[in-house]
Design a protein around this motif. Sequence first.
Motif, PDB file in Angstrom:
ATOM      1  N   ASP A  60       0.843  -1.197   0.000  1.00  0.00           N
ATOM      2  CA  ASP A  60       0.000   0.000   0.000  1.00  0.00           C
ATOM      3  C   ASP A  60       0.876   1.243   0.000  1.00  0.00           C
ATOM      4  O   ASP A  60       1.877   1.324   0.725  1.00  0.00           O
ATOM      5  N   HIS A  61       0.482   2.207  -0.801  1.00  0.00           N
ATOM      6  CA  HIS A  61       1.184   3.488  -0.833  1.00  0.00           C
ATOM      7  C   HIS A  61       0.305   4.423  -1.626  1.00  0.00           C
ATOM      8  O   HIS A  61      -0.444   3.994  -2.495  1.00  0.00           O
ATOM      9  N   ASP A  62       0.346   5.716  -1.329  1.00  0.00           N
ATOM     10  CA  ASP A  62      -0.396   6.626  -2.194  1.00  0.00           C
ATOM     11  C   ASP A  62       0.246   8.003  -2.257  1.00  0.00           C
ATOM     12  O   ASP A  62       0.868   8.338  -3.253  1.00  0.00           O
ATOM     13  N   CYS A  63       0.157   8.794  -1.189  1.00  0.00           N
ATOM     14  CA  CYS A  63       0.603  10.187  -1.321  1.00  0.00           C
ATOM     15  C   CYS A  63       2.116  10.311  -1.436  1.00  0.00           C
ATOM     16  O   CYS A  63       2.625  11.232  -2.037  1.00  0.00           O
ATOM     17  N   ARG A  64       2.830   9.388  -0.843  1.00  0.00           N
ATOM     18  CA  ARG A  64       4.302   9.433  -0.793  1.00  0.00           C
ATOM     19  C   ARG A  64       4.829  10.745  -0.237  1.00  0.00           C
ATOM     20  O   ARG A  64       5.891  11.219  -0.638  1.00  0.00           O
ATOM     21  N   GLU A  65       4.058  11.374   0.632  1.00  0.00           N
ATOM     22  CA  GLU A  65       4.614  12.516   1.343  1.00  0.00           C
ATOM     23  C   GLU A  65       4.268  12.468   2.826  1.00  0.00           C
ATOM     24  O   GLU A  65       4.223  13.476   3.501  1.00  0.00           O
ATOM     25  N   ILE A  67       1.543  11.648   4.648  1.00  0.00           N
ATOM     26  CA  ILE A  67       0.335  12.181   5.274  1.00  0.00           C
ATOM     27  C   ILE A  67      -0.896  11.297   5.078  1.00  0.00           C
ATOM     28  O   ILE A  67      -1.814  11.323   5.897  1.00  0.00           O
ATOM     29  N   CYS A  68      -0.939  10.476   4.028  1.00  0.00           N
ATOM     30  CA  CYS A  68      -2.176   9.712   3.786  1.00  0.00           C
ATOM     31  C   CYS A  68      -2.274   8.491   4.689  1.00  0.00           C
ATOM     32  O   CYS A  68      -3.369   7.989   4.936  1.00  0.00           O
ATOM     33  N   GLY A  69      -1.135   7.982   5.142  1.00  0.00           N
ATOM     34  CA  GLY A  69      -1.165   6.838   6.052  1.00  0.00           C
ATOM     35  C   GLY A  69      -1.281   5.494   5.362  1.00  0.00           C
ATOM     36  O   GLY A  69      -1.472   4.472   6.012  1.00  0.00           O
ATOM     37  N   ALA A  70      -1.173   5.467   4.031  1.00  0.00           N
ATOM     38  CA  ALA A  70      -1.336   4.189   3.322  1.00  0.00           C
ATOM     39  C   ALA A  70      -0.124   3.280   3.489  1.00  0.00           C
ATOM     40  O   ALA A  70      -0.266   2.079   3.725  1.00  0.00           O
ATOM     41  N   ARG A 122      -6.885  -2.788   6.826  1.00  0.00           N
ATOM     42  CA  ARG A 122      -6.999  -1.978   8.055  1.00  0.00           C
ATOM     43  C   ARG A 122      -8.396  -1.405   8.231  1.00  0.00           C
ATOM     44  O   ARG A 122      -8.573  -0.401   8.913  1.00  0.00           O
ATOM     45  N   CYS A 164      -2.903  12.217  13.832  1.00  0.00           N
ATOM     46  CA  CYS A 164      -2.834  10.777  13.549  1.00  0.00           C
ATOM     47  C   CYS A 164      -3.228  10.515  12.098  1.00  0.00           C
ATOM     48  O   CYS A 164      -4.223  11.044  11.616  1.00  0.00           O
ATOM     49  N   ILE A 165      -2.417   9.701  11.397  1.00  0.00           N
ATOM     50  CA  ILE A 165      -2.713   9.412   9.993  1.00  0.00           C
ATOM     51  C   ILE A 165      -3.351   8.036   9.819  1.00  0.00           C
ATOM     52  O   ILE A 165      -3.555   7.591   8.690  1.00  0.00           O
ATOM     53  N   GLY A 166      -3.629   7.348  10.918  1.00  0.00           N
ATOM     54  CA  GLY A 166      -4.335   6.063  10.814  1.00  0.00           C
ATOM     55  C   GLY A 166      -3.573   4.997  10.053  1.00  0.00           C
ATOM     56  O   GLY A 166      -4.166   4.182   9.357  1.00  0.00           O
ATOM     57  N   CYS A 167      -2.236   5.015  10.176  1.00  0.00           N
ATOM     58  CA  CYS A 167      -1.451   4.051   9.395  1.00  0.00           C
ATOM     59  C   CYS A 167      -1.422   2.680  10.050  1.00  0.00           C
ATOM     60  O   CYS A 167      -1.235   1.671   9.387  1.00  0.00           O
TER      61      CYS A 167
END
Lengths: 253, 657
Positions: A60-65, A67-70, A122, A164-167
């Motif tokens: 899982d990955h998305d924003c790569r900065e 903040i998204c928590g993926a 998750r 919290c980014i819910g990661c």
Amino acid sequence: MEHYHMNLNLKVWRQKNCKTKGEFKLYRVENISSEMSFLEMFDVLNEQLIRDGDDPITFDHDCREGICGACSMYINGKPHGPWQANTTCQLHMRAFKDGDTVVVEPWRADAFPVIKDLMVDRSAFDRIIQAGGYISVNTGNAVDGNSLPIPKDDADASFAAAMCIGCGACVAACKNSSAMLFLSAKVSHLALLPQGNPERKSRVMNMVAQMDKEGFGACTNTGACEATCPKEISLSNIARLNQEYLMAGLTEK
Amino acid sequence: MLDAKIPAGPLDDKWVDYKGHCKLVNPANKRKLEVIIVGTGLAGASAAASLGELGYKVKAFCFQDSPRRAHSIAAQGGINAAKNYQNDGDSVFRLFYDTIKGGDYRARESNVHRLAEVSANIIDQCVAQGVPFAREYGGLLSNRSFGGTQVQRTFYAAGQTGQQLLIGAYQALERQVALGNVKMYSRHEMLEVVKIDGKARGIIARDLVNGTLERHFGHAVLLCTGGYGNVFYLSTNAMGSNVTAAWKAHKKGAAFANPCFTQIHPTCIPVSGDHQSKLTLMSESLRNDGRIWVPKAQGDNRKASEIPEEERDYYLERRYPAFGNLVPRDVASRAAKERCDEGYGVGTSKQAVYLDFSAAIIRYGKIEAGKEGRDDVAEAEIITMGKEVVKEKYGNLFDMYEKITGENPYEVPMRIYPAVHYTMGGLWVDYELQTNVPGLYCLGEANVSDHGANRLGASALMQGLADGYFVIPYTLGNSLADEIYAKAIETTHPAFEAAEKEVSDRINKLMSIKGNQTVESFHKRLGKIIWEKCGMARNEKGLKEAIAEVQALKKEFWSDVKIPGEINEMNPELDKANRVADFIELGELMCIDALNRNESCGGHFREEYQTPDGEALRDDANYMYVAAWEYKGESNWELNKEPLVYDVIKPTQRNYK
């Protein structure tokens, strides 16, 4: 900052889906730039695997900065890897040196079943929020934003919890797979604001009940969650959660 | 012909009158009406929550594992609202005016005015939800300034405003999920619109975990799927951000408008090498305190600290004294490109300029010392005090910069360069946010409406939430009121069957190519073409070349792409292939649109059309229209023009000097 290149040995968890057994597989990546992010190094590996006719690694990955928590990799025994207050996507390869062996696993918790390779489910976190992680205000019901002054310190403390980014790194780091840091961050965010007051008791009771139902473990205050949290959510939130829970329980009608 | 359905009457009264006269759906009927919402960022989540609260039966879809991950979360700087809490002369009219002017007079007056009108409600709603905006010591909300304006109207939560607003909308959405009003489908991607008797009546979605295709009926379909910046491969968008839902709608009849209007953000971390997978924004709010400069001498290889003050060119302050470092994004980006193209760039790549906080650190340090009544403080201590203030304001951004570059921006100036950030173009919508396909709506960045040719900072969050919280709850009811007798259509209907077959045929075709080149490699090549020939500056020759190159790339993609794995499993490469195939087609249309528009305006800068001092030269006589392209088959589009009529504002050349 000096840049350099490195060759690495990777030991990566591979698992086809939640029904099959997984195993570690060894890979080698070469000529990796110290300026790459950890996930860019995985991109290089995946391109290599696809060209060789192998199955690329799913993660899982998305924003790569950050903040998204993926993103959610357990790297060398630590969620999100060796850097403090950091997400996997913001980990950069200058954290490693030529010849290193890097072990990468998914988050491991009963409440986070593996979907494939390093990707886990998750959705339990969403259900905990559904149990009460909100303020019940329909669109259009609001009064002027400045009609309710909130002391700056309270607003700042609430914001610190709301970051919290819910990661799920807190769950992955905990030997009991407890979700207390995640839950306490949401309870604190809302309990510290006057708007959150009317539902304060039911919120904490319902969210804790949902957390238990999802199969997260109990909290034994080891603090591993705080140490690994990319947003440095404080352990004091758990103390606040316990206080809120106790108060709500004692005064329950 | 496109009808924007702009209500009659004076601009100030249009929205009020519309709300007073639009049709309503009674609560018992709302329960029978089903609404599909694709995308759960600020626009989608706020719409899903608000429509769920009203009693509609909502199904919401997102490709991420949770709605909380939508890319709205990455917005940093803030959200505008015409509250005038600062008593500095702000008003609905000024926000409206700034937005129209900032958009270089290519947006619809009525929509923008409505946006400004509801902006204040958004802040109230978010505060009520518990969004922890920054506050002053008196407990009241704090504001800061942003590019393209001269008032302080931006509300913020440190550098994480988007995160906090999205979490607010997400929580409101999850509350409706718990109440049973919204059913959430995460890890689902919309791959087709289903049209029955000319109306949008549902979607085909793919469950990304197991690859199953699903049919979903809706009396209306709302696309809230964000922008298409990833057509450039490198952008500040999230890796998953894509145009697919909007593009499928486009191919089913929805006009795609102004695709060449893309925003290149001036302050991003420069590219470090070929491995780069995405670019990271440094919030525009940094331009409040950072000063942008390059060396006065070309090819100056000294370190920033070794270049004395008099040998630095603060080129924005020099060229635009009135707005200085706070000029709008398109102006700031082009100015940086101009300096770098002329050989004044810094860093190893020479494709960067400095964003320097040393002056702000000293200024803040002196204020802190002044607060303590001390006037004999040594410079070192002033700097320490100033750094604390800067840290309080921008700490998380500075940390992020250091993680990525390994450099400490408190000590050395940041290096920044423009990067693709936002797309003003999108599906054409009327005043009600409905596309030209009845029943198909488009909200947020995915639509074309409010920002014209250039969006001002802190306006994207405002628009996403305006559309979702305060516009669609009224405008959707206006047409659904006519649907109360329409029963839900069974998904065994032939139209669903046909749409599903179209999707599965395409997926099978992609998987059967079994070529030699990866999806990623095609995406990178597409990005390079579009960035070089349809990026910050465009010209006729380059655009014509780009069209031919994109067409060739498309052919190559469909004959040589290599997708590993199976259809019926989690297969991110297949998901990506679906998206890249659509980006390639969009890329061609972008170039066609840019070629058609023989003028420069906002983010669209045609080199042939500029003033002697290098500013954008509009052609209002010939191009004051929204270019809405209708799909007519492969590489074939028909141009529809929606003329823009300015009743209230008189367009002039934008002047930030």
